[in-house]
Design a protein around this motif. Sequence first.
Motif, PDB file in Angstrom:
ATOM      1  N   ALA A 194      -7.866  10.627  38.135  1.00  0.00           N
ATOM      2  CA  ALA A 194      -8.474  10.567  39.469  1.00  0.00           C
ATOM      3  C   ALA A 194      -7.421  10.291  40.534  1.00  0.00           C
ATOM      4  O   ALA A 194      -7.458  10.865  41.633  1.00  0.00           O
ATOM      5  CB  ALA A 194      -9.552   9.492  39.507  1.00  0.00           C
ATOM      6  N   LEU A 198      -6.392  12.682  43.626  1.00  0.00           N
ATOM      7  CA  LEU A 198      -6.412  12.135  44.979  1.00  0.00           C
ATOM      8  C   LEU A 198      -5.118  12.492  45.715  1.00  0.00           C
ATOM      9  O   LEU A 198      -5.150  12.868  46.897  1.00  0.00           O
ATOM     10  CB  LEU A 198      -6.595  10.619  44.914  1.00  0.00           C
ATOM     11  CG  LEU A 198      -6.579   9.870  46.252  1.00  0.00           C
ATOM     12  CD1 LEU A 198      -7.699  10.350  47.160  1.00  0.00           C
ATOM     13  CD2 LEU A 198      -6.692   8.360  46.006  1.00  0.00           C
ATOM     14  N   ILE A 356     -12.424  13.734  53.432  1.00  0.00           N
ATOM     15  CA  ILE A 356     -12.972  13.889  52.075  1.00  0.00           C
ATOM     16  C   ILE A 356     -12.209  13.001  51.100  1.00  0.00           C
ATOM     17  O   ILE A 356     -12.798  12.356  50.219  1.00  0.00           O
ATOM     18  CB  ILE A 356     -12.913  15.363  51.640  1.00  0.00           C
ATOM     19  CG1 ILE A 356     -13.859  16.216  52.495  1.00  0.00           C
ATOM     20  CG2 ILE A 356     -13.265  15.512  50.159  1.00  0.00           C
ATOM     21  CD1 ILE A 356     -13.738  17.705  52.254  1.00  0.00           C
ATOM     22  N   THR A 360     -13.649   9.726  48.772  1.00  0.00           N
ATOM     23  CA  THR A 360     -13.570   9.655  47.303  1.00  0.00           C
ATOM     24  C   THR A 360     -12.977   8.340  46.807  1.00  0.00           C
ATOM     25  O   THR A 360     -13.079   8.034  45.611  1.00  0.00           O
ATOM     26  CB  THR A 360     -12.724  10.809  46.741  1.00  0.00           C
ATOM     27  OG1 THR A 360     -11.359  10.671  47.195  1.00  0.00           O
ATOM     28  CG2 THR A 360     -13.269  12.155  47.169  1.00  0.00           C
ATOM     29  N   LEU A 363     -15.063   6.050  44.604  1.00  0.00           N
ATOM     30  CA  LEU A 363     -15.273   6.611  43.270  1.00  0.00           C
ATOM     31  C   LEU A 363     -14.070   6.361  42.365  1.00  0.00           C
ATOM     32  O   LEU A 363     -14.219   6.017  41.194  1.00  0.00           O
ATOM     33  CB  LEU A 363     -15.546   8.120  43.382  1.00  0.00           C
ATOM     34  CG  LEU A 363     -16.772   8.529  44.201  1.00  0.00           C
ATOM     35  CD1 LEU A 363     -16.867  10.051  44.284  1.00  0.00           C
ATOM     36  CD2 LEU A 363     -18.041   7.944  43.588  1.00  0.00           C
TER      37      LEU A 363
END
Length: 372
Positions: A194, A198, A356, A360, A363
């Motif tokens: 993740a 990112l 955006i 995120t 998360l």
Amino acid sequence: MAAFTIVTTEFLIIGLLPSIARDLSVTISTAGQLVTLFALVVTIFGPPLTAWVAHFERRSLFVAILVLFAASNALAAIAPNVWVLAIARIVPALALPVFWGTASETAGKIAGPQAASRAVSTVYLGISAAMLFGIPMGTLASEGIGWRGAFWLLAALSLVTAAVLFLCMPKQDAGARSSLFEQARIFRNPFFVANVLLSALIFTANFTAYTYLADILERVAHVSSAAVGWWLMGFGAVGLIGNWLGGRWLDGSPLAVTGVFTLLLGVGMALTMLFAQSIGLLFVALALWGIANTALYPICQVRVMRAGPDAQALAGTVNVSAANAGIGLGAVIGGVTISQMGPGSLGYVGAVIALIAVVTLPLVNRLNLRRG
């Protein structure tokens, strides 16, 4: 110093493309594929090559990389056609991610755990220096000595840097050798993956507009072509502040710091479009953008390396590969934006992508808490 040399080698060609295209009798779009080729090679080959050399003694590895850069720049200087020049670009593209992955890790080890984040930020100061001095001065020098002369200068600088590293850097063993399979286990960690995604998203946001910053200045802000270089140099100079702030704040939460500077990035890009007709306000907007731009280089690197502590060199290189994928994707999105909506929309599109990325963050943090 090595970071300065390597980043200048990577991006100087952007300013030399018109001269290269004329001299080698190719179109500017064909010459431009040399930039795409470099980023593509970095993205694909960086992680496996870094895993392969992760056990090498660091000083010898860095000296070898700089000697390789010297040879490739010399080859570029004598390239008779675009194909040989492409080879001269592929070779350093293979070594660049290895340097960034291992240099970040090594700087942290030399400085110790209390100063590791600042040490990585210091290495990344080379990016700011390249944007401020290397790329603009190399482009200006090419006006007098030609694009081949600029590559000869880079070849000489690479050799000098290799010598300085050999004389000044202490030997740094990387530790026991581990297989590519063992190091690749970090990809089984959702939090690490993740963080890599990112980084790719953040660099996509930035380079959607940054790739075409010169065009924005000329066609949207109506800055004269002769003055664009000075504006770009100012953009790089302000970035020194971002590098300093990024290094100081990384001792806290890397995700929180990422969110602050990514939000600042989006605001800066959007305000650049909004204030394009006002020189004073445009300067402020570009300053915000420049600070965020440079701060996010070390921030993303440290954040991803901390997310993959069991193979930090590989983790650092994976982040570099993700960044280059974002650079390429951002350039594509920016090109489509220009053709469909015009250059005046670039900053807004980049800001949306940055937003955006910010959205995120909770998360990504949830994956970290789940891992804990």
